[in-house]
Design a protein around this motif. Structure first.
Motif, short mmCIF file in Angstrom:
data_model
loop_
_atom_site.label_atom_id
_atom_site.label_comp_id
_atom_site.label_asym_id
_atom_site.label_seq_id
_atom_site.Cartn_x
_atom_site.Cartn_y
_atom_site.Cartn_z
N ILE A 103 0.83 -1.20 0.00
CA ILE A 103 0.00 0.00 0.00
C ILE A 103 0.87 1.26 0.00
N ASN A 145 0.88 4.24 -2.78
CA ASN A 145 0.77 5.65 -2.41
C ASN A 145 1.92 6.47 -2.96
N THR A 183 -5.41 5.40 -10.15
CA THR A 183 -4.75 4.53 -9.17
C THR A 183 -5.69 3.42 -8.73
N TYR A 184 -6.95 3.76 -8.49
CA TYR A 184 -7.93 2.75 -8.08
C TYR A 184 -8.16 1.75 -9.21
N HIS A 214 -5.23 -0.72 -9.30
CA HIS A 214 -5.00 -1.55 -8.11
C HIS A 214 -6.31 -1.88 -7.39
N THR A 260 -6.42 -4.90 -4.88
CA THR A 260 -5.60 -4.64 -3.69
C THR A 260 -6.25 -3.59 -2.79
N LEU A 261 -6.78 -2.53 -3.38
CA LEU A 261 -7.39 -1.48 -2.58
C LEU A 261 -8.70 -1.94 -1.95
N TYR A 293 -7.62 -3.71 1.01
CA TYR A 293 -7.16 -2.70 1.98
C TYR A 293 -8.31 -2.27 2.89
N GLU A 294 -9.47 -2.02 2.29
CA GLU A 294 -10.63 -1.62 3.09
C GLU A 294 -11.03 -2.73 4.06
N ARG A 342 -4.43 3.40 6.80
CA ARG A 342 -5.57 3.85 5.98
C ARG A 342 -6.00 5.25 6.38
N GLU A 361 -13.94 8.30 -3.57
CA GLU A 361 -13.47 6.97 -3.16
C GLU A 361 -14.53 5.91 -3.43
N HIS A 415 -14.54 2.80 -6.04
CA HIS A 415 -14.67 1.44 -5.51
C HIS A 415 -15.78 0.67 -6.22
#
Length: 235
Positions: free
Chosen positions: A75, A79, A115-116, A119, A122-123, A126-127, A140, A182, A186
């Motif tokens: 992560i 970033n 970026t979202y 990835h 993976t993101l 992450y959540e 986060r 965001e 998502h």
């Protein structure tokens, strides 16, 4: 050979050992980035990450104590990539004038959404991990607050020069608009839900501009220009 020569040899050996360690660590993180991106966090294994990195399974534990710890490093790398792209653009308009608020908003949102897109798996993990792992939750939170603080700074500068209504609560608006972007990203890239990319970015720009009292037509133009610029960079 005098004692200084021996000291020099020791320094060289130490440097080489340090370089090999850094190379191994970087290889593991790069492999983990690929593995998490392909199969997610839950199905990823340390054995597969080590295999992809071309390293022995046991060497993993020299650098990371768990799958969660290397996930956090992945992560951080994502970033940094986003930050590097932001710095490379230097936030300058093509004609070397300072970008308008509409242009700055469009570029920032385009970078985040891209970026979202790259990835998404993976993101999404992450959540999920942040909801049950304290260290991941703190990472986060810190990552998101960095994004919010930059947005607050921009809104307050625009308020100071009269571009944006000074009565707007910059911090609250930055949180709400950031959360909107965001969640839209998502849903779009994790679940495949929502409008096509061009319509999505126009709508995001419309919402930002409407909230801040900026010009919607300039926002849409800037959104399309940012997408075209990104596609040109990738070609």
């Amino acid at each position: 050979m005098n004692q200084h020569d021996h000291a020099g040899d020791g320094t060289t050996r130490t440097r080489r050992t340090s370089d090999r360690a850094a190379d191994t660590r970087d290889a593991l993180v790069a492999a983990a980035l690929d593995v998490f991106g392909e199969i997610g966090f839950t199905d990823a294994t340390i054995s597969e990450i080590s295999r992809r990195a071309g390293r022995a399974h046991g060497s993993f534990y020299t650098y990371f104590d768990s799958k969660e710890s290397i996930f956090r490093e992945v992560i951080k790398r994502i970033n940094r990539e986003e930050s590097d792209r932001r710095e490379a653009k230097a936030e300058r308009a093509p004609d070397d004038r300072a970008p308008t608020p509409e242009q700055r908003i469009a570029r920032t949102n385009d970078r985040f959404v891209e970026t979202y897109r790259r990835h998404a798996r993976t993101l999404a993990a992450y959540e999920e991990l942040a909801a049950r792992d304290d260290e991941t939750r703190e990472l986060r939170r810190a990552t998101r607050l960095g994004y919010i603080e930059r947005s607050v700074g921009s809104i307050e500068r625009w308020q100071a020069d009269g571009t944006v209504d000074g009565s707007i609560d910059a911090e609250a608006v930055a949180h709400c608009l950031g959360s909107m972007v965001e969640r839209v990203a998502h849903m779009r890239f994790v679940f495949g839900d929502g409008p096509d990319d061009e319509r999505m970015m126009r709508a995001i720009s419309d919402i930002w501009c409407a909230t801040l009292g900026l010009r919607a037509d300039e926002g849409r133009t800037a959104a399309l220009a940012s997408a075209a610029e990104r596609q040109g960079d990738q070609s």
